[in-house]
Design an enzyme around this catalytic site. Structure first.
Site: not given
Ligand code: RIB
Length: 314
Positions: A44, A253-256
């Site tokens: 994240k 990873a959309a939230g990240d």
């Molecule tokens: O938010 C997605 C991420 O959550 C992934 O890339 C995984 O590594 C976890 O950390």
């Protein structure tokens, strides 16, 4: 426009993405003829840093990798995406963090994280990086809680806005000790875990945001609602900001990416225009789900600009 200097103190994982028609039931072995497996940079914290760099920020990552092939590969990926790796350290006592991601054909995922070297990230690591005086600090909850909390305190004491992506959710966390955050942003599942309220429509989002505001002090609460967009609450007023209609292949990873884009756009706007920042973040989140894999799916600034001009076309 001045280039935003964004620091992320957070996790770095190698993601093992297993694509499958459906996830197996408990006790079931599934031999999936349509299955596939790839390794992609994730975590994240690192996803946030890579997303910010691809959006044109001067993006610094403070993280810990193991002294192994995954660590080397992740480091090379950060360099490739122009993430500032000055505060990425190698820990020789453990392995690089890993995530096993079960990705179903409908784009839904289930993620299990092995923290590895992320556990060795220290308050000193964070202090060193914060001393570089970034325009904002992005945090998540995938590294030791003490580090996240102390990083927030150190940044707030220096007047650096702190954006906390409250993921992954942990019921046992008490946010009371955090200083006033600039933005507190959980997704729908995290909101439900923290408040017991499922944020479905405006009314339940409002109740959930009020409950969050009693748990953690923040200027803005931004609840990520996936395909439905995001809900903003500033302690008095609220705003539902719809997202864009896209075909979701992988929500990883959309939230990240959303939070990174929110931080970048918010800082670019002089920390005064949360609505414009959330609209931009919605576009980045939407584009992220159209591709498979964490870091690989994060859009560049050019891709976002072109997408926004397409959707704005009558
Ligand atoms: O938010 C997605 C991420 O959550 C992934 O890339 C995984 O590594 C976890 O950390």
């Amino acid at each position: 426009m001045k280039q935003v200097k964004l620091l992320t103190v957070g996790s770095a994982n190698m993601d093992m993405v297993l694509r499958m028609t459906r996830v197996p039931m408990a006790g079931e072995t599934l031999l999936d003829p349509n299955g596939a497996m790839v390794h992609i940079a994730g975590g994240k914290g690192a996803n946030c840093a890579v997303a910010a760099a691809k959006l044109g920020a001067d993006s610094m990552l403070c993280a810990r990798l193991g002294a192994d092939a995954n660590g080397k590969s992740l480091f090379d990926t950060y360099t490739e995406y122009k993430v500032n790796t000055r505060y990425v350290k190698v820990d020789r006592t453990t392995n690089t963090g890993m995530a096993a991601i079960l990705l179903e054909a409908n784009g839904a995922n289930r993620i299990v994280v092995y923290p590895g070297a992320n556990r060795t990230l220290s308050v000193e690591d964070a202090a060193e990086a914060i001393a570089s005086r970034p325009d904002a600090l992005c945090l998540q909850l995938e590294t030791p809680f003490e580090v996240t909390l102390e990083a927030a305190k150190m940044a707030a004491a220096r007047g650096i806005p702190v954006i906390l992506d409250a993921a992954p959710a942990d019921r046992t966390i008490s946010f009371r000790e955090f200083p006033t955050l600039e933005i507190f942003s959980p997704n729908e599942i995290e909101t439900e875990i923290y408040t017991g309220i499922v944020p479905t429509g405006s009314e339940s989002c409002m109740r959930a945001a009020l409950a969050l505001s009693r748990m953690v002090k923040a200027k803005y609460y931004v609840i990520k609602l996936g395909a439905r967009g995001a809900f903003i609450f500033d302690g008095r007023l609220c705003h539902m900001v719809p997202s864009y209609n896209v075909r979701a292949l992988d929500t990883t990873a959309a939230g990240d990416a959303f939070t990174a884009a929110l931080a970048v756009a918010y800082c670019e706007g002089g920390c005064s225009d949360i609505l414009t920042a959330v609209r931009f973040a919605n576009a980045v989140g939407a584009l992220t789900v159209t591709k498979v894999g964490a870091s690989k799916s994060l859009p560049t600034r050019e891709e976002v600009v072109s997408f926004l001009s397409e959707v704005a076309r009558p």
